[in-house]
Design a protein around this motif. Structure first.
Motif, PDB file in Angstrom:
ATOM      1  N   LEU A 133       3.550  -5.864  -3.712  1.00  8.63           N
ATOM      2  CA  LEU A 133       3.060  -4.603  -4.271  1.00  8.63           C
ATOM      3  C   LEU A 133       3.872  -3.394  -3.817  1.00  8.63           C
ATOM      4  O   LEU A 133       3.915  -2.383  -4.513  1.00  8.63           O
ATOM      5  CB  LEU A 133       1.578  -4.399  -3.898  1.00  8.63           C
ATOM      6  CG  LEU A 133       0.590  -5.298  -4.643  1.00  8.63           C
ATOM      7  CD1 LEU A 133      -0.801  -5.158  -4.044  1.00  8.63           C
ATOM      8  CD2 LEU A 133       0.543  -4.951  -6.131  1.00  8.63           C
ATOM      9  N   TYR A 171      -3.391  -2.385  -9.735  1.00 13.55           N
ATOM     10  CA  TYR A 171      -2.738  -3.217  -8.720  1.00 13.55           C
ATOM     11  C   TYR A 171      -2.473  -4.648  -9.221  1.00 13.55           C
ATOM     12  O   TYR A 171      -1.911  -5.447  -8.493  1.00 13.55           O
ATOM     13  CB  TYR A 171      -3.601  -3.297  -7.467  1.00 13.55           C
ATOM     14  CG  TYR A 171      -3.806  -1.954  -6.819  1.00 13.55           C
ATOM     15  CD1 TYR A 171      -2.857  -1.438  -5.926  1.00 13.55           C
ATOM     16  CD2 TYR A 171      -4.915  -1.186  -7.093  1.00 13.55           C
ATOM     17  CE1 TYR A 171      -3.029  -0.198  -5.343  1.00 13.55           C
ATOM     18  CE2 TYR A 171      -5.109   0.048  -6.515  1.00 13.55           C
ATOM     19  CZ  TYR A 171      -4.164   0.536  -5.648  1.00 13.55           C
ATOM     20  OH  TYR A 171      -4.321   1.771  -5.067  1.00 13.55           O
ATOM     21  N   ARG A 175      -0.917  -7.677 -11.702  1.00 12.37           N
ATOM     22  CA  ARG A 175       0.262  -7.991 -12.497  1.00 12.37           C
ATOM     23  C   ARG A 175       0.027  -9.321 -13.181  1.00 12.37           C
ATOM     24  O   ARG A 175      -0.218 -10.329 -12.497  1.00 12.37           O
ATOM     25  CB  ARG A 175       1.481  -8.107 -11.578  1.00 12.37           C
ATOM     26  CG  ARG A 175       2.072  -6.765 -11.261  1.00 12.37           C
ATOM     27  CD  ARG A 175       3.410  -6.953 -10.650  1.00 12.37           C
ATOM     28  NE  ARG A 175       3.677  -5.891  -9.716  1.00 12.37           N
ATOM     29  CZ  ARG A 175       4.400  -6.024  -8.631  1.00 12.37           C
ATOM     30  NH1 ARG A 175       4.920  -7.196  -8.318  1.00 12.37           N
ATOM     31  NH2 ARG A 175       4.628  -4.997  -7.855  1.00 12.37           N
ATOM     32  N   GLN A 184      10.812  -5.593  -2.822  1.00 16.09           N
ATOM     33  CA  GLN A 184       9.602  -5.822  -3.617  1.00 16.09           C
ATOM     34  C   GLN A 184       9.827  -6.963  -4.595  1.00 16.09           C
ATOM     35  O   GLN A 184      10.816  -6.965  -5.328  1.00 16.09           O
ATOM     36  CB  GLN A 184       9.239  -4.542  -4.365  1.00 16.09           C
ATOM     37  CG  GLN A 184       7.922  -4.645  -5.063  1.00 16.09           C
ATOM     38  CD  GLN A 184       7.583  -3.345  -5.765  1.00 16.09           C
ATOM     39  OE1 GLN A 184       8.369  -2.395  -5.733  1.00 16.09           O
ATOM     40  NE2 GLN A 184       6.427  -3.307  -6.392  1.00 16.09           N
ATOM     41  N   ILE A 213       0.020 -10.940  -9.592  1.00 16.68           N
ATOM     42  CA  ILE A 213      -1.032 -10.480  -8.669  1.00 16.68           C
ATOM     43  C   ILE A 213      -2.368 -10.551  -9.408  1.00 16.68           C
ATOM     44  O   ILE A 213      -2.540  -9.914 -10.448  1.00 16.68           O
ATOM     45  CB  ILE A 213      -0.781  -9.040  -8.199  1.00 16.68           C
ATOM     46  CG1 ILE A 213       0.620  -8.883  -7.599  1.00 16.68           C
ATOM     47  CG2 ILE A 213      -1.850  -8.598  -7.214  1.00 16.68           C
ATOM     48  CD1 ILE A 213       0.810  -9.478  -6.251  1.00 16.68           C
TER      49      ILE A 213
END
Lengths: 211, 270
Positions: A132, A208, A210, B3, B9
């Motif tokens: 992140l 936040y 993805r 990153q 995520i």
């Protein structure tokens, strides 16, 4: 094959947990026989998990500590009534979760959040944070603090029951069956609550995520 | 640190961060000491009866339906049992076959009282057992022993209570004339005369005033209040009071509360 194993893990308790339950039962029998000091072993074994679950439900460290202590005291006082039909940790969790639920219902309007330190040695959390942000040092710490606040806010927006299910399943790793035993409801209720809670969390934490 | 932009995520990944949250080490030291103190207090401290009351009520409330059913059954059984006992004992009342009213069902307490009095009689005390008189059921047995065998038929339960009392009193008067004469309900006339005499006595205390004490009071009041001593002085004071009251009445009558004359001033005539 792997999918079915994962599904089984979510539904029923793992064999390790069954072995753990047998060991706990032996300690409980000792306490019931008069060996009061043996209860300290159970406290030491489950205090972190108990405080963790309650902290994720309340988002307050002091409340979590008080409620976890009360849960241990209640378990100690009524341990002679434990018959061993369920595992000790399910019984203990039930006491702690019920105390926390009644505390949250009494203090709906009062909410003071506190943040715990995120352990740096946890590989999953480190990987997620690395994905992140590319910041280091103070910038990274600030980002972690901001993410923790967002997570706490999103959790607090859930209802008490949905928050409890998410805490027990996603954070503490209990199976659906165990959660149903702890919350005294059906497995279907647990699944529907979990599904609904994840949808809400997904909407809250969209920036936040993805895909 | 680079990153990883390709990593997916999910919500579960973000919740894994919460799983990694741990309190500092000093937290556990205070946690341990507080838990010890609470555990000690729980072992030493005794719960008062007030603390156990809510638990008892909760337990009772959980089983309120069975409790209610058992209570209703017990009441029904008691009602049936005592009504059958009272009907059975009617047959054992002495002299019951002589009068039709004595065949009525008698309440258990009335039967017990009658039985106790009848057992006190010397000729029946030889037959009856003193211990058996105390219990209602046993009292009925003793009455059976004391009384001649009666073959009274069973009557309806729903008869008036006053008839039953009258029958019991009649039995009592017949069996115990001496006791009945001394008792308060031996005759209606006697009860009324007693009350009348009590009423007369209550109206007499004014006549029973002590003249010597009255004279002493007059003397003391005369020394304290000079106008009290002479009867003429007291009469003068009384006449003055009457006159003053009459003049006040005239004054109030002379006032025109509605101002019918249209004047704003108040006219007072003396």
């Amino acid at each position: 094959m792997n999918a079915s194993k994962a599904l089984e893990k979510t539904l029923v308790a793992s064999p390790e947990r069954k072995l753990e339950a047998d060991a706990d039962l032996a300690i409980v029998r000792r306490v019931q026989g008069g060996d009061v000091a043996a209860f300290d072993q159970l406290v030491f074994k489950y205090r972190e998990r108990m405080v963790g679950v309650i902290y994720n439900m309340t988002s307050n460290r002091e409340d979590a500590a008080d409620l976890a202590q009360d849960a241990f005291i209640k378990a100690f006082q009524s341990i002679h009534r434990f018959e061993g039909q369920a595992s000790f940790f399910t019984w203990l969790y039930r006491i702690g979760v019920n105390s926390t639920l009644s505390h949250l219902r009494k203090n709906r309007m009062r909410s003071f959040f506190s943040l715990e330190t995120v352990r740096g040695d946890d590989p999953v959390s480190r990987e997620v944070i690395d994905a992140l942000t590319d910041k280091t040092g103070a910038g990274r710490d600030a980002f972690i603090g901001e993410l923790q606040e967002k997570l706490n806010d999103a959790m607090q927006k859930l209802s008490i029951n949905h928050r409890t299910v998410v805490s027990l399943f996603e954070i503490d790793g209990l199976s659906h069956q165990e959660i149903a035993e702890v919350m005294d409801c059906s497995v279907g209720t647990v699944r529907s609550r979990l599904h609904y809670a994840k949808q809400l969390l997904q909407a809250e934490l969209q920036p936040y995520l993805r895909q | 640190m680079k990153q990883d932009t390709n990593r997916k995520i999910t919500v579960e990944d973000l919740l894994a961060i919460k799983r990694a949250e741990r309190p500092p080490a000093e937290f556990w030291a205070s946690f341990e000491s507080e838990l010890r103190a609470k555990q000690l207090a729980a072992i030493v401290g005794k719960k008062s009866w007030r603390d156990t009351l809510p638990r008892i009520f909760t337990a009772v409330y959980r089983y309120h339906l069975p409790f209610g059913a058992v209570a209703a059954l017990a009441l029904t059984w008691a009602g049936i049992h005592y009504s059958s006992v009272s009907v059975d004992t009617v047959r054992t009342v002495p002299g019951a076959e002589a009068r039709p009213s004595a065949h009525l069902p008698v309440p258990a307490s009335t039967v017990v009282q009658a039985a106790e009095r009848s057992v006190r009689a010397p000729e029946q005390a030889r037959v009856a057992q003193p211990e058996s008189v105390r219990a209602p059921a046993a009292a009925a047995d003793s009455l059976v022993n004391a009384a001649p065998a009666s073959k009274a038929p069973r009557t309806a339960i729903g008869t008036r209570f006053s008839d039953v009392v009258a029958a019991t009193l009649a039995d009592f008067r017949e069996n115990q004339p001496e006791l009945a004469r001394r008792d308060i309900f031996s005759s209606d006339r006697e009860f009324e005369t007693t009350v009348e005499s009590m009423r007369q006595a209550a109206s007499e205390p004014l006549a029973r005033l002590d003249p010597a004490a009255e004279e002493r009071n007059s003397r003391l009041l005369e020394s304290a209040l000079p106008a009290y001593g002479s009867s003429s002085g007291s009469a003068t004071l009384a006449s003055e009071r009457v006159r003053e009251r009459a003049s006040n009445d005239r004054m109030y009558e002379s006032m025109d509360p509605y101002e019918s004359s249209g004047r704003t001033s108040l006219e007072i005539r003396f």
